[in-house]
Design an enzyme around this catalytic site. Structure first.
Site, PDB file in Angstrom:
ATOM      1  CG  ASP A 102      -5.616  -0.823  -3.338  1.00 26.17           C
ATOM      2  OD1 ASP A 102      -6.655  -0.338  -2.847  1.00 26.17           O
ATOM      3  OD2 ASP A 102      -5.433  -2.044  -3.501  1.00 26.17           O
TER       4      ASP A 102
HETATM    5  N1  URA Z   1      -8.346  -4.383  -6.594  1.00 28.04           N
HETATM    6  C1  URA Z   1      -7.304  -4.160  -5.752  1.00 28.04           C
HETATM    7  O1  URA Z   1      -6.918  -5.038  -5.008  1.00 28.04           O
HETATM    8  N2  URA Z   1      -6.723  -2.952  -5.776  1.00 28.04           N
HETATM    9  C2  URA Z   1      -7.095  -1.965  -6.599  1.00 28.04           C
HETATM   10  O2  URA Z   1      -6.519  -0.882  -6.575  1.00 28.04           O
HETATM   11  C3  URA Z   1      -8.176  -2.206  -7.469  1.00 28.04           C
HETATM   12  C4  URA Z   1      -8.788  -3.422  -7.441  1.00 28.04           C
END
Ligand code: URA
Length: 237
Positions: A102
């Site tokens: 993310d």
């Molecule tokens: N899970 C998440 O919630 N965010 C990420 O960036 C990777 C795995």
């Protein structure tokens, strides 16, 4: 001699199917001559151009491990002009991230122009383990912890962590740091696991991917994988 569409696809310009469409629509030239039929073969010395742009023959494969900072998007380009993971790496190769972190997640992300390895590592059936460290709002009760450990249903599918442990509990600030390893790669999966237990994730970092760890790389730093590491990734197959 290789088929024109295969050489174009191997260069990383586009897929073989799209290359065929480009050929048929008269956009491809070999040594200055427009080709519109499929089946033409080219050799190494031939000059291939698409819309006037020279096609470089198959790119050397490159593999990078980046410690992604916060506020960087895990893609090659972004319509909102946000900083991308590929812009942090000094190469002309057409690399892209293997999977996603993310925008606000930090930590280990791999980038490559090796489509075969990327597809293999991203396929859910291949069980590549990733370890995350999450700082969460509130403190997991023993029963919440056990529920996550046993496996929790997220969007209709159960996710069972391969490992979970609490690293630190801050009673004063009412936060907790939890280490969790999972093999699947659904978007936002770690946040969703904790949110299902009514704990928001305040910070999230990926610390390892298969046998790879961040080591001493600081935020924004990267390194190339060694030949041995690439072989080991292929051997996860
Ligand atoms: N899970 C998440 O919630 N965010 C990420 O960036 C990777 C795995």
């Amino acid at each position: 001699m290789e088929r024109l569409q295969k050489v174009i696809a191997n260069s990383g310009y586009t897929s073989r199917r799209k290359a065929e469409e480009l050929i048929k629509s008269g956009k491809v030239k070999i040594n200055g001559e427009t080709i519109t039929t499929l089946g033409v073969k080219v050799s190494n010395g031939d000059l291939i151009e698409i819309d006037g742009e020279k096609i470089e023959k198959e790119e050397k494969k490159e593999y990078y491990l980046l410690n992604k900072p916060r506020g960087v998007i895990s893609s090659v380009s972004d319509e909102k002009n946000r900083k991308t993971v590929t812009s942090l790496i000094d190469t002309d190769a057409r690399i892209y991230p293997i999977g996603r972190l993310d925008y606000d997640t930090t930590g280990l992300i791999l980038l490559t122009n090796d489509g075969e390895l990327a597809n293999f590592l991203m396929h859910p059936k291949n069980n590549v383990e990733k370890t995350y460290v999450a700082k969460i709002e509130g403190i997991l009760s023993p029963s919440e912890f056990y529920t996550i450990k046993k496996g929790i249903v997220v969007n209709g599918r159960k996710v069972i962590p391969t490992h979970i442990k609490t690293r630190k509990t801050d009673l004063e600030k009412n936060t907790q740091i939890v280490e969790i390893s999972i093999v699947e790669g659904r978007n936002h999966i770690v946040k969703k696991i904790f949110e299902a237990m009514h704990h928001d994730v305040i910070k999230l970092k990926r610390e390892s991917y298969a046998f790879l760890t961040l080591g001493s790389l600081k935020s924004g730093e990267y390194r190339e994988l060694s030949v041995k590491e690439v072989k080991k990734l292929y051997n996860l197959k």
